[in-house]
Design a protein around this motif. Structure first.
Motif, PDB file in Angstrom:
ATOM      1  N   UNK A  59       0.304  96.062  23.596  1.00 48.01           N
ATOM      2  CA  UNK A  59       0.410  95.490  22.237  1.00 48.01           C
ATOM      3  C   UNK A  59       1.375  94.322  22.145  1.00 48.01           C
ATOM      4  N   UNK A  60       2.324  94.255  23.081  1.00 49.86           N
ATOM      5  CA  UNK A  60       3.295  93.163  23.058  1.00 49.86           C
ATOM      6  C   UNK A  60       2.700  91.831  23.523  1.00 49.86           C
ATOM      7  N   UNK A  61       1.421  91.843  23.938  1.00 57.85           N
ATOM      8  CA  UNK A  61       0.847  90.616  24.488  1.00 57.85           C
ATOM      9  C   UNK A  61       0.817  89.479  23.463  1.00 57.85           C
ATOM     10  N   UNK A  62       0.836  89.830  22.187  1.00 59.72           N
ATOM     11  CA  UNK A  62       0.832  88.779  21.158  1.00 59.72           C
ATOM     12  C   UNK A  62       2.096  87.923  21.230  1.00 59.72           C
ATOM     13  N   UNK A  63       3.152  88.477  21.823  1.00 56.10           N
ATOM     14  CA  UNK A  63       4.403  87.729  21.952  1.00 56.10           C
ATOM     15  C   UNK A  63       4.539  87.043  23.314  1.00 56.10           C
ATOM     16  N   UNK A  64       3.571  87.272  24.204  1.00 54.23           N
ATOM     17  CA  UNK A  64       3.649  86.655  25.528  1.00 54.23           C
ATOM     18  C   UNK A  64       3.438  85.152  25.426  1.00 54.23           C
ATOM     19  N   UNK A  65       4.045  84.444  26.334  1.00 55.62           N
ATOM     20  CA  UNK A  65       3.882  82.998  26.382  1.00 55.62           C
ATOM     21  C   UNK A  65       2.508  82.643  26.944  1.00 55.62           C
ATOM     22  N   UNK A  80       5.676  86.982  34.812  1.00 56.34           N
ATOM     23  CA  UNK A  80       5.553  88.212  34.020  1.00 56.34           C
ATOM     24  C   UNK A  80       5.573  87.832  32.539  1.00 56.34           C
ATOM     25  N   UNK A  81       5.049  88.737  31.722  1.00 54.17           N
ATOM     26  CA  UNK A  81       5.017  88.564  30.267  1.00 54.17           C
ATOM     27  C   UNK A  81       4.398  87.216  29.875  1.00 54.17           C
ATOM     28  N   UNK A  82       3.223  86.943  30.428  1.00 54.25           N
ATOM     29  CA  UNK A  82       2.479  85.727  30.101  1.00 54.25           C
ATOM     30  C   UNK A  82       1.017  86.092  29.880  1.00 54.25           C
ATOM     31  N   UNK A  83       0.280  85.144  29.299  1.00 53.32           N
ATOM     32  CA  UNK A  83      -1.164  85.296  29.150  1.00 53.32           C
ATOM     33  C   UNK A  83      -1.798  83.940  29.427  1.00 53.32           C
ATOM     34  N   UNK A  84      -3.012  83.980  29.925  1.00 47.82           N
ATOM     35  CA  UNK A  84      -3.685  82.738  30.311  1.00 47.82           C
ATOM     36  C   UNK A  84      -5.183  82.975  30.365  1.00 47.82           C
ATOM     37  N   UNK A  85      -5.953  81.875  30.278  1.00 47.66           N
ATOM     38  CA  UNK A  85      -7.383  81.963  30.477  1.00 47.66           C
ATOM     39  C   UNK A  85      -7.684  82.421  31.894  1.00 47.66           C
ATOM     40  N   UNK A  86      -8.856  83.004  32.085  1.00 50.23           N
ATOM     41  CA  UNK A  86      -9.225  83.505  33.405  1.00 50.23           C
ATOM     42  C   UNK A  86      -9.223  82.376  34.437  1.00 50.23           C
ATOM     43  N   UNK A  87      -9.665  81.171  34.059  1.00 49.39           N
ATOM     44  CA  UNK A  87      -9.681  80.082  35.049  1.00 49.39           C
ATOM     45  C   UNK A  87      -8.275  79.719  35.504  1.00 49.39           C
ATOM     46  N   UNK A  88      -7.292  79.826  34.602  1.00 45.70           N
ATOM     47  CA  UNK A  88      -5.919  79.539  34.996  1.00 45.70           C
ATOM     48  C   UNK A  88      -5.362  80.632  35.900  1.00 45.70           C
ATOM     49  N   UNK A  89      -5.753  81.876  35.649  1.00 47.31           N
ATOM     50  CA  UNK A  89      -5.327  82.970  36.523  1.00 47.31           C
ATOM     51  C   UNK A  89      -5.889  82.769  37.928  1.00 47.31           C
ATOM     52  N   UNK A  90      -7.166  82.411  38.039  1.00 46.71           N
ATOM     53  CA  UNK A  90      -7.783  82.190  39.344  1.00 46.71           C
ATOM     54  C   UNK A  90      -7.154  80.990  40.049  1.00 46.71           C
TER      55      UNK A  90
END
Length: 531
Positions: A59-65, A80-90
């Motif tokens: 649930x804390x993902x809304x605060x991830x960078x 850690x504690x980040x989110x990104x589009x799948x293409x950026x992860x790959x």
């Protein structure tokens, strides 16, 4: 398998499942053993294998960078504690300069001496020879092994490279010699073997063309770029190596040129989308990494411009989304289906080649008079779940281990995709048909060569002799008439199987075994060419 994946094993050997060591398996890794869980504390499975909006991440993902692969280039460790589009992860997993797979793990199989094909009894003997050369890299220890993979350039050298050289030089001699230089650009040149084989062939068989050759390599890896310079520039001063990503290329090449991409686009990052089965609206997938390094995915409405652009282009080209026909035809059936007990409300994941679209636009803008020679996998075994899904694999104790999820520790796994070549051809030709900005058109007109027979745009008079324009030709490019003087336009690209292409351009006598079998034709059956 020779034509199955990058890591070659003998056909008789069975592929064995392993539960990966916790030292490099992440909390969300399911590899080969279909989700076997390590007994170590904290090594949990967090893989989202349900097609539902309710499979929410932390649930804390809304605060991830929110980050991109470019933002992570200077990170020394996976974030850690980040989110990104799948293409950026790959892209981060494969190309990060500090911990990416190609930066730190991958080793390209290189034979010190070419294989003596005529001395091989049959394909079994040939495969045993290749396996023996693989064994020379030594035995893996604990944890991830040596990430060795082969390419046809290395396995079939020098004859594979010479076949490509024969293809390119035949086109150049027909259209541009002696009025234009022979300009070649190659991306992802690996150890530089293909460039070496091409240039050696030109130097030996076409010295007049060799004198006019300019060979440019665009290489994202600093280590490989240095290796390419050491290997090539002393033997062939016409080589220039640019240590740069093709996605950051900003130099315009106004001259006719040939753009070569051999087994490169399979490692281009893809985005993941799913469709709401009630409304058929697409949703873009994002990856979250929590404070412990666990991965999750979640979905939002498509707002990314590149994803939106790709989906719009696909609609224009009448490439339908991978949704069952009944669901597309009937909203009543969709309502009935999604209300069934345990029914998913999202379609299975689809991986779309957004980075490939970026490449095609780069070619259109910065290489307006290029001819593309591209080859890669058209299908793959052992893919993860989804449409156009990739193979995710690593080597463990000298065995190739395929995984069942994309969510694996960054840098330790090869991630590579098949390509639908027919759809790629449609997309490529459509992009090339798009007009350039007016200022760039004016620069094109200002470039005069002996081939320019008029100061006015040939395109303006291309229907003077006939209103008919063949469907297999592109619209004429200003200043490039055909050999007959009529502005009929460049021939459109076509798709060939690996064997079809090699039968046209390779010297098959050089790779024929005693049994009559031919590795140049009998391997890489799941590879196609676009030219």
């Amino acid at each position: 398998m020779l034509h199955a994946a990058r890591a070659l094993v003998q056909r008789a050997a069975a592929r064995t499942s392993y539960s990966l060591s916790a030292s490099f398996a992440t909390t969300s890794t399911r590899c080969a053993a279909k989700g076997k869980k390590s007994e170590k504390q904290g090594d949990i499975i967090n893989f989202n294998d349900q097609y539902s909006f309710t499979d929410a991440p932390d649930p804390e993902h809304v605060n991830y960078k929110r980050v991109t692969a470019n933002d992570l280039e200077h990170e020394r460790e996976p974030p850690r504690r980040v989110k990104m589009l799948v293409r950026d992860f790959i892209e981060d997993s494969l190309y990060n300069p500090n911990y990416g797979y190609f930066s730190k793990q991958a080793t390209i199989f290189t034979a010190a001496e070419p294989i003596d094909f005529p001395s091989m009894r049959n394909m079994t003997h040939f495969e045993a020879e290749v396996a023996e050369r693989y064994a020379s890299y030594g035995v893996d220890g604990d944890g991830p092994g040596k990430q060795i993979w082969h390419t046809p350039t290395e396995l079939l050298k020098p004859w594979y490279g010479r076949a490509l050289a024969r293809c390119l030089v035949s086109e150049y001699l027909l259209k541009f010699f002696p009025y234009e230089d022979f300009v070649i650009y190659e991306i992802g040149a690996g150890n530089g073997t293909l460039a070496l084989d091409v240039l050696d062939y030109l130097q030996e068989d076409y010295p007049d063309v060799y004198e006019r050759t300019r060979y440019n390599i665009i290489e994202i890896s600093e280590n490989l770029a240095n290796l390419q310079r050491q290997k090539l520039q002393s033997a062939h001063p016409c080589v220039t190596v640019h240590n740069k990503s093709i996605f950051r290329w900003d130099v315009r090449e106004p001259a006719p040129c040939y753009f070569v991409a051999m087994e490169v686009i399979d490692n281009f990052a893809h985005d993941m989308i799913r469709y709401d089965l009630r409304t058929l609206e697409p949703y873009q997938g994002l990856v979250t990494v929590d404070a412990k390094g666990n991965f999750s995915t979640y979905y939002t409405k498509v707002v990314d411009p590149l994803i939106s652009s790709f989906l719009g282009l696909r609609r224009y080209l009448n490439h339908p989304p991978p949704i069952p026909r009944l669901l597309k035809l009937s909203s009543t059936f969709r309502t009935f289906y999604t209300n069934l007990p345990f029914a998913p409300n999202l379609s299975p994941p689809e991986f779309i080649p957004t980075r490939l679209l970026t490449l095609l636009r780069t070619l259109r803008r910065h290489f307006p008079r290029h001819r593309l020679l591209l080859s890669d996998f058209s299908s793959l075994p052992d893919t993860i779940q989804g449409v156009n899904a990739p193979v995710v694999q690593t080597r463990y104790q000298n065995t190739t281990v395929p995984c069942t999820t994309l969510l694996v520790k960054q840098g330790y796994f090869d991630i590579f995709f098949p390509t639908d070549f027919e759809k790629l051809c449609d997309m490529y030709e459509h992009i090339l048909e798009q007009p350039l900005p007016l200022a760039e058109v004016e620069r094109e007109r200002a470039r005069l060569t002996p081939l320019s027979m008029t100061a006015s745009p040939l395109a303006e008079g291309n229907s003077f002799f006939s209103s008919y324009h063949p469907k297999n030709r592109r619209s004429p490019v200003d200043g490039v008439p055909s050999s007959s003087g009529l502005p009929v336009g460049e021939r459109k690209s076509a798709v060939y199987t690996h064997a079809e292409f090699m039968k046209t351009y390779a010297d098959l006598n050089k790779t024929r075994l005693k049994s009559g079998e031919n590795p140049m034709l009998d391997t890489y059956e799941n590879v196609k060419f676009l030219f």
